[in-house]
Write a protein that holds these residues in place. Structure first.
Motif: not given
Length: 319
Positions: A208-224
């Motif tokens: 969850m922390q890693g997913t948040g970091r990727v999203r904050l970097a401007g990459h939207e989640i594709g699944w999950g």
């Protein structure tokens, strides 16, 4: 050696369109660490001991370059090479010393029936584990490949590299070379192409922390974020990288041994919630994620690159 086999997945190599752009994604958003860079090639590690889990090659066309597997020792490498020759596989090289800049070691390359290069190696350098940051990937967990002939591809891994079958659904076969439920899965998606690469996180909180970091970097989640209702039953979060590759953070993948009972499509299709064990069909891939996992995102961009090159040549000839 009676039954030589690979013993783990080290990582993979991919061709990318722009090395700097891809490095930005995998270092800053995905949180891998650069090990080395030499011209148009970069190696990156996770927080585990493996020398590197991802190699980026800048090339005009994107795609899978190689998947790297571990063997126990040099004798195992030699035995697997002999087994590959005896099986009639397309062996690319004889066992040899690997470049010191790539972690050294000893290995050889062989192609699958679909033409994917596999490298089997032993005695690579390892890193001391110094990072306890659970938001960063620990290692590569599995690679999923697309194929028009999944059975032929699967037989290569079973018969040549010593994999074992775990499960098969309507669209995918899952095979293992360690206690991990699957190191390779082969999907009926046309192909041959890369479906996705999955990086293992320490636990759910880290994912969850890693997913948040990727999203904050401007990459939207594709699944999950979700949990697969099918084989492996792992928690997942998928993204699409700048090249069109699907990248997954995963954790809690089933760990199995030789007592594991393989299952087939009827078993998995009877699960009450699919494809997500938490939310059924309310958690499904985005259109962009589907294109990435099918290999179409990369294939279409590669085809567009061919058209652009042809246009440039035609313009020069006409001038």
């Amino acid at each position: 050696m009676a039954n030589p086999r690979v013993t783990g997945l080290r990582g993979l190599e991919v061709a990318v369109y722009d090395l700097n752009e891809s490095a930005e994604y995998y270092r800053k958003a995905w949180a891998l660490e650069e090990v080395s860079r030499d011209g148009n090639k970069m190696q990156l590690r996770a927080t585990g001991p493996e020398h590197h889990v991802l190699t980026l090659h800048e090339r005009p066309k994107a795609g899978l370059v190689c998947v790297n597997f571990a063997a126990d020792d040099k004798a195992s490498v030699d035995a697997l090479h002999a087994k590959a020759l005896a099986s009639g596989a397309t062996v690319v090289s004889t066992p040899h010393a690997l470049p010191a800049a790539d972690g050294g070691g000893y290995g050889f390359e062989v192609n699958t029936p679909d033409g994917h290069m596999m490298r089997v190696s032993s005695n690579l350098d390892v890193h001391a584990v110094t990072s306890l940051d659970i938001s960063r990937p620990w290692r590569i967990n599995h690679v999923v490949l697309n194929s028009e002939d999944t059975q032929k591809e699967m037989r290569f891994y079973l018969n040549t590299l010593g994999f074992k079958h775990s499960d098969t659904t309507e669209i995918m076969s899952f095979i293992r070379c360690s206690v991990n439920h699957h190191s390779i899965a082969i999907a009926k998606h046309g192909g041959p192409s890369l479906n996705h690469m999955a990086y293992e996180m320490h636990n759910y909180e880290g994912l969850m922390q890693g997913t948040g970091r990727v999203r904050l970097a401007g990459h939207e989640i594709g699944w999950g974020v979700g949990r697969h209702a099918g084989p492996g039953q792992n928690i997942f979060a998928y993204f699409v990288d700048p090249n069109g590759f699907s990248t997954e953070y995963t954790t809690e993948v089933d760990q199995v041994d030789d007592t594991y009972q393989e299952h087939f499509a009827d078993f998995w299709s009877a699960k009450p919630l699919r494809p997500c064990a938490w939310a059924g069909n309310k958690t499904v891939p985005s259109a962009a994620a589907v294109r990435a996992m099918s290999g179409k995102a990369v294939a279409e961009r590669n085809a567009a690159s061919d058209t652009t090159c042809d246009d440039v040549i035609s313009q020069k000839l006409a001038s």
